[in-house]
Design a protein around this motif. Structure first.
Motif, PDB file in Angstrom:
ATOM      1  N   HIS A  84       0.835  -1.200   0.000  1.00 37.40           N
ATOM      2  CA  HIS A  84       0.000   0.000   0.000  1.00 37.40           C
ATOM      3  C   HIS A  84       0.869   1.249   0.000  1.00 37.40           C
ATOM      4  O   HIS A  84       1.909   1.280   0.649  1.00 37.40           O
ATOM      5  N   GLY A  85       0.404   2.254  -0.734  1.00 37.89           N
ATOM      6  CA  GLY A  85       1.084   3.538  -0.717  1.00 37.89           C
ATOM      7  C   GLY A  85       0.070   4.660  -0.865  1.00 37.89           C
ATOM      8  O   GLY A  85      -1.044   4.448  -1.364  1.00 37.89           O
ATOM      9  N   TRP A  86       0.462   5.835  -0.405  1.00 36.16           N
ATOM     10  CA  TRP A  86      -0.384   7.024  -0.521  1.00 36.16           C
ATOM     11  C   TRP A  86       0.481   8.153  -1.058  1.00 36.16           C
ATOM     12  O   TRP A  86       1.683   8.212  -0.772  1.00 36.16           O
ATOM     13  N   LEU A  87      -0.110   9.050  -1.802  1.00 27.95           N
ATOM     14  CA  LEU A  87       0.644  10.224  -2.226  1.00 27.95           C
ATOM     15  C   LEU A  87      -0.290  11.397  -2.512  1.00 27.95           C
ATOM     16  O   LEU A  87      -1.497  11.214  -2.686  1.00 27.95           O
ATOM     17  N   ILE A 142      -0.259  22.755  -7.161  1.00 26.46           N
ATOM     18  CA  ILE A 142      -1.509  22.697  -6.424  1.00 26.46           C
ATOM     19  C   ILE A 142      -1.771  21.220  -6.144  1.00 26.46           C
ATOM     20  O   ILE A 142      -2.277  20.501  -7.002  1.00 26.46           O
ATOM     21  N   MET A 143      -1.387  20.762  -4.955  1.00 24.22           N
ATOM     22  CA  MET A 143      -1.633  19.377  -4.593  1.00 24.22           C
ATOM     23  C   MET A 143      -3.029  19.345  -3.976  1.00 24.22           C
ATOM     24  O   MET A 143      -3.210  19.732  -2.829  1.00 24.22           O
ATOM     25  N   ASN A 144      -4.016  18.932  -4.783  1.00 20.10           N
ATOM     26  CA  ASN A 144      -5.403  19.049  -4.347  1.00 20.10           C
ATOM     27  C   ASN A 144      -6.076  17.700  -4.085  1.00 20.10           C
ATOM     28  O   ASN A 144      -7.270  17.653  -3.828  1.00 20.10           O
ATOM     29  N   CYS A 145      -5.331  16.609  -4.167  1.00 17.85           N
ATOM     30  CA  CYS A 145      -5.908  15.272  -3.984  1.00 17.85           C
ATOM     31  C   CYS A 145      -4.984  14.387  -3.155  1.00 17.85           C
ATOM     32  O   CYS A 145      -3.774  14.608  -3.112  1.00 17.85           O
ATOM     33  N   ILE A 146      -5.589  13.375  -2.528  1.00 17.42           N
ATOM     34  CA  ILE A 146      -4.810  12.297  -1.914  1.00 17.42           C
ATOM     35  C   ILE A 146      -5.209  11.003  -2.617  1.00 17.42           C
ATOM     36  O   ILE A 146      -6.407  10.753  -2.822  1.00 17.42           O
ATOM     37  N   THR A 147      -4.224  10.217  -3.000  1.00 14.50           N
ATOM     38  CA  THR A 147      -4.500   8.948  -3.675  1.00 14.50           C
ATOM     39  C   THR A 147      -3.923   7.782  -2.882  1.00 14.50           C
ATOM     40  O   THR A 147      -2.812   7.872  -2.364  1.00 14.50           O
ATOM     41  N   HIS A 148      -4.718   6.721  -2.776  1.00 13.42           N
ATOM     42  CA  HIS A 148      -4.242   5.452  -2.211  1.00 13.42           C
ATOM     43  C   HIS A 148      -4.015   4.495  -3.367  1.00 13.42           C
ATOM     44  O   HIS A 148      -4.857   4.381  -4.256  1.00 13.42           O
ATOM     45  N   ILE A 149      -2.869   3.841  -3.384  1.00 10.67           N
ATOM     46  CA  ILE A 149      -2.621   2.799  -4.383  1.00 10.67           C
ATOM     47  C   ILE A 149      -2.459   1.468  -3.661  1.00 10.67           C
ATOM     48  O   ILE A 149      -1.646   1.339  -2.750  1.00 10.67           O
ATOM     49  N   ASN A 150      -3.299   0.507  -4.078  1.00 13.95           N
ATOM     50  CA  ASN A 150      -3.157  -0.865  -3.601  1.00 13.95           C
ATOM     51  C   ASN A 150      -2.321  -1.590  -4.656  1.00 13.95           C
ATOM     52  O   ASN A 150      -2.799  -1.844  -5.764  1.00 13.95           O
ATOM     53  N   PHE A 151      -1.078  -1.899  -4.336  1.00 17.31           N
ATOM     54  CA  PHE A 151      -0.171  -2.459  -5.337  1.00 17.31           C
ATOM     55  C   PHE A 151      -0.444  -3.934  -5.616  1.00 17.31           C
ATOM     56  O   PHE A 151       0.113  -4.490  -6.547  1.00 17.31           O
ATOM     57  N   THR A 152      -1.291  -4.580  -4.793  1.00 18.06           N
ATOM     58  CA  THR A 152      -1.583  -5.993  -5.069  1.00 18.06           C
ATOM     59  C   THR A 152      -2.496  -6.113  -6.293  1.00 18.06           C
ATOM     60  O   THR A 152      -2.424  -7.085  -7.020  1.00 18.06           O
ATOM     61  N   ASP A 155     -10.065   7.011   6.777  1.00 14.75           N
ATOM     62  CA  ASP A 155      -9.807   5.575   6.766  1.00 14.75           C
ATOM     63  C   ASP A 155      -8.820   5.362   5.610  1.00 14.75           C
ATOM     64  O   ASP A 155      -9.129   5.687   4.458  1.00 14.75           O
ATOM     65  N   ALA A 156      -7.669   4.817   5.905  1.00 17.14           N
ATOM     66  CA  ALA A 156      -6.568   4.824   4.933  1.00 17.14           C
ATOM     67  C   ALA A 156      -6.902   4.092   3.635  1.00 17.14           C
ATOM     68  O   ALA A 156      -6.351   4.419   2.591  1.00 17.14           O
ATOM     69  N   GLN A 157      -7.785   3.098   3.709  1.00 13.43           N
ATOM     70  CA  GLN A 157      -8.129   2.357   2.485  1.00 13.43           C
ATOM     71  C   GLN A 157      -9.479   2.771   1.925  1.00 13.43           C
ATOM     72  O   GLN A 157      -9.994   2.124   1.005  1.00 13.43           O
ATOM     73  N   ARG A 158     -10.067   3.814   2.503  1.00 14.44           N
ATOM     74  CA  ARG A 158     -11.337   4.351   1.983  1.00 14.44           C
ATOM     75  C   ARG A 158     -11.216   5.865   1.839  1.00 14.44           C
ATOM     76  O   ARG A 158     -12.074   6.631   2.305  1.00 14.44           O
ATOM     77  N   ILE A 159     -10.111   6.260   1.200  1.00 12.54           N
ATOM     78  CA  ILE A 159      -9.786   7.670   1.033  1.00 12.54           C
ATOM     79  C   ILE A 159     -10.924   8.439   0.362  1.00 12.54           C
ATOM     80  O   ILE A 159     -11.275   9.549   0.758  1.00 12.54           O
ATOM     81  N   ALA A 160     -11.522   7.809  -0.668  1.00  5.67           N
ATOM     82  CA  ALA A 160     -12.534   8.503  -1.471  1.00  5.67           C
ATOM     83  C   ALA A 160     -13.752   8.915  -0.645  1.00  5.67           C
ATOM     84  O   ALA A 160     -14.489   9.829  -1.027  1.00  5.67           O
ATOM     85  N   ASP A 161     -13.984   8.232   0.490  1.00  4.18           N
ATOM     86  CA  ASP A 161     -15.121   8.592   1.353  1.00  4.18           C
ATOM     87  C   ASP A 161     -14.935   9.954   2.019  1.00  4.18           C
ATOM     88  O   ASP A 161     -15.873  10.479   2.613  1.00  4.18           O
ATOM     89  N   GLY A 162     -13.712  10.484   1.981  1.00  5.99           N
ATOM     90  CA  GLY A 162     -13.457  11.769   2.641  1.00  5.99           C
ATOM     91  C   GLY A 162     -13.167  11.570   4.119  1.00  5.99           C
ATOM     92  O   GLY A 162     -13.199  10.450   4.633  1.00  5.99           O
ATOM     93  N   PRO A 163     -12.870  12.673   4.834  1.00  4.48           N
ATOM     94  CA  PRO A 163     -12.445  12.556   6.227  1.00  4.48           C
ATOM     95  C   PRO A 163     -13.528  11.995   7.143  1.00  4.48           C
ATOM     96  O   PRO A 163     -14.701  12.341   7.016  1.00  4.48           O
ATOM     97  N   LEU A 164     -13.106  11.121   8.081  1.00 11.31           N
ATOM     98  CA  LEU A 164     -13.974  10.641   9.158  1.00 11.31           C
ATOM     99  C   LEU A 164     -14.139  11.744  10.193  1.00 11.31           C
ATOM    100  O   LEU A 164     -15.145  11.834  10.884  1.00 11.31           O
ATOM    101  N   ALA A 165     -13.101  12.551  10.326  1.00 15.22           N
ATOM    102  CA  ALA A 165     -13.115  13.624  11.327  1.00 15.22           C
ATOM    103  C   ALA A 165     -12.166  14.723  10.880  1.00 15.22           C
ATOM    104  O   ALA A 165     -11.229  14.476  10.108  1.00 15.22           O
ATOM    105  N   ARG A 166     -12.448  15.930  11.360  1.00 16.09           N
ATOM    106  CA  ARG A 166     -11.560  17.064  11.118  1.00 16.09           C
ATOM    107  C   ARG A 166     -11.348  17.772  12.441  1.00 16.09           C
ATOM    108  O   ARG A 166     -12.322  18.187  13.085  1.00 16.09           O
ATOM    109  N   ALA A 167     -10.079  17.930  12.825  1.00 11.11           N
ATOM    110  CA  ALA A 167      -9.749  18.758  13.996  1.00 11.11           C
ATOM    111  C   ALA A 167      -9.486  20.147  13.447  1.00 11.11           C
ATOM    112  O   ALA A 167      -8.651  20.331  12.554  1.00 11.11           O
TER     113      ALA A 167
END
Ligand code: V55
Ligand code: FE
Length: 486
Positions: free
Chosen positions: A366-369, A389-399, A451-463
């Motif tokens: 797994h990787g994120w960038l 403009i880094m406007n996204c977070i992507t999770h890559i499942n390398f498997t 949730d690290a593997q459900r990035i697209a769902d957006g934040p679970l919480a924001r401080a």
């Protein structure tokens, strides 16, 4: 009187912050997973005083360290300057005394020969101390909870080299902090050293080697058997420093090298593999399978740093500055010095790669960038140091090479993320991803928890912070058990 240049480097998005303070119990939208107990430290450059030169660049700011302390579902915030020798000398003089980025020829007489470090690039807990790092200087030690500065360390006189990188890695097998330094015998020297620091903070190894040419060796790859160094032509010379040019320039006529140093045993067996010039800075991870060495890094065709201009005067080429995560493979048993393979792993323009650090130096799934999606609308002002403009977070499942992306919206840029395991025995990649989000329109920042593997769902919480952070470089999580054990 503080009087900063009215330039893009010090106004708008990059207005100095310089704010030290504490917020007990941040306001939170959503719910912070209550089992997350520990600390997230991150650092940004923030010039304490107006710079000597109007053209002063972002990378020359004093390190401002932020701590998000997670405690049973609550998050407490603390922010302090790293009190480097430079910071103290300037505070005493009530003004900037150190001149241009990485150019000691521009310093005030009264500080000649003093350590120029700003501790502004990365912060990481090891052996109970917070290491605050800038690659031109030794590591500065701070208290992880109070953010009080102890000072620079040479590991009780054991470290002979002068520098300590900003991208050390903890070997999950030995618990050693593995690091290196370049310009280890002085400004612009080709000397480098590789080091390992035990879990109790003792320097247990220091191995010197020479780079093929002097360059910005910003990060490296650690495998179980090797330390791997990419040499890309972000280079310099005394002529540049004397001429008052930016310390680094990008020289497209020089080749790229990948140096592979055995960690255990024969350092003399170090090899340098060679490839045509590209730009690469951060390393997602590296690992080896016998003599085969795999090294994953975002690679751009040309220079990514407009503020370190082309050595020969060529204009900056934005399209060629886009980086794509790439795997370099070399073989220590190969009879020749070329790369075995160069393989692009994604077509997304991304940087600031992270993994589940429990798998550092071993193969990862797994990787994120951070990703820059230029198709998306953007309503914020310009003026970031990089122009990115880094406007996204992507999770890559390398498997299965599945990529999932979350877009932060038209007003927001994302700071480097950090992975936190769900628990001590969670499988690789099972846990949370945290990242500071800067809204450039409302001028507030949030620490978002996904949730690290459900990035697209957006934040679970924001401080929620009651102000906007300055754009930052790097940070790391330390579990409460690690702080307690120290
Ligand atoms: C980087 C950042 C630095 C530096 C050299 O690529 C390289 C990032 C924040 O300072 O001095
Ligand atoms: Fe970095």
């Amino acid at each position: 009187m503080a009087n900063y240049p009215k330039t893009p480097g010090f106004t708008g998005t990059l207005r100095p912050l310089r704010f030290e303070g504490d917020i007990h119990d941040l306001e939170i939208d959503g719910e912070v997973p209550p089992q997350l107990n520990g600390t997230y430290h991150r650092v940004h450059p923030d010039q304490q005083y107006a710079p000597v030169f109007e053209t002063d660049q972002f990378f020359n700011g004093d390190g401002m360290v932020a701590l998000f302390h997670f405690e049973n579902g609550r998050i407490h915030f603390k922010q302090r300057f790293a009190q480097t020798d430079k910071w103290k000398l300037e505070r005493e003089a009530r003004r900037a005394l150190f001149g241009a980025y990485r150019n000691p020829l521009t310093d005030h007489e009264s500080v000649k020969g003093r350590i120029r470090g700003t501790a502004n690039t990365n912060v990481l807990v090891h052996a109970g101390k917070l290491f605050a790092m800038k690659e031109d200087s030794p590591a500065l030690l701070m208290d992880p909870m109070t953010l009080e500065t102890y000072g620079y360390t040479d590991f009780a006189g054991k470290m002979k080299g002068e520098t300590f990188c900003a991208h050390p890695k903890i070997d999950p097998v030995t618990g050693n902090l593995c690091a290196f330094g370049y310009a280890a015998k002085g400004v612009l020297t080709r000397d480098c050293h590789y080091m390992e620091i035990s879990p109790t903070g003792e320097l247990v190894q220091e191995t010197f080697f020479e780079a093929p040419y002097y360059c910005m060796m910003h990060d490296f790859g650690l495998t179980q058997d090797y330390a791997v160094f990419h040499v890309v032509p972000i280079t310099s010379s005394w002529d540049r420093l004397k001429a008052g040019l930016p310390h680094f320039g990008f020289d497209t006529t020089l080749p790229v090298y990948l140096g592979v140093l055995p960690r255990h045993g024969d350092a003399g067996a170090m090899r340098w593999f060679k490839a045509p010039t590209v730009f690469a800075s951060h390393v997602m991870n590296a690992f080896n399978d016998g003599t085969k060495v795999y090294f994953d890094t975002p690679v751009a065709k040309n220079n990514m740093f407009p503020f370190f201009p082309d050595w020969h005067g060529a204009p900056f080429k934005p399209m060629e500055s886009q980086s794509f995560l790439t795997r370099w493979t070399v073989d220590m048993a190969s009879p020749n010095d070329s790369f075995d393979k160069v393989e692009r792993l994604t077509d997304l323009f991304g940087e600031f790669p992270r993994i589940d650090d429990r798998y550092a130096s071993q193969s990862h799934r797994h990787g994120w960038l951070l990703v820059s999606d230029r198709e998306k609308p953007f309503e914020g002002p310009g003026g970031r140091a990089s122009g990115l403009i880094m406007n996204c977070i992507t999770h890559i499942n390398f498997t299965n090479d599945q990529q999932t992306t979350w877009w932060a919206g038209p007003q927001t840029i994302v700071q480097e993320p950090c992975f936190i395991p769900r628990g001590p025995n969670a499988p690789e990649g099972d846990g949370y991803l945290i990242a500071v989000l800067d809204n450039l329109v409302t001028n507030y920042s949030d620490l978002a928890i996904f949730d690290a593997q459900r990035i697209a769902d957006g934040p679970l919480a924001r401080a929620k912070l009651p102000f906007r952070m300055r754009p930052a470089l790097h940070g790391n999580w330390a579990d409460a058990s690690k702080l307690a054990a120290a």
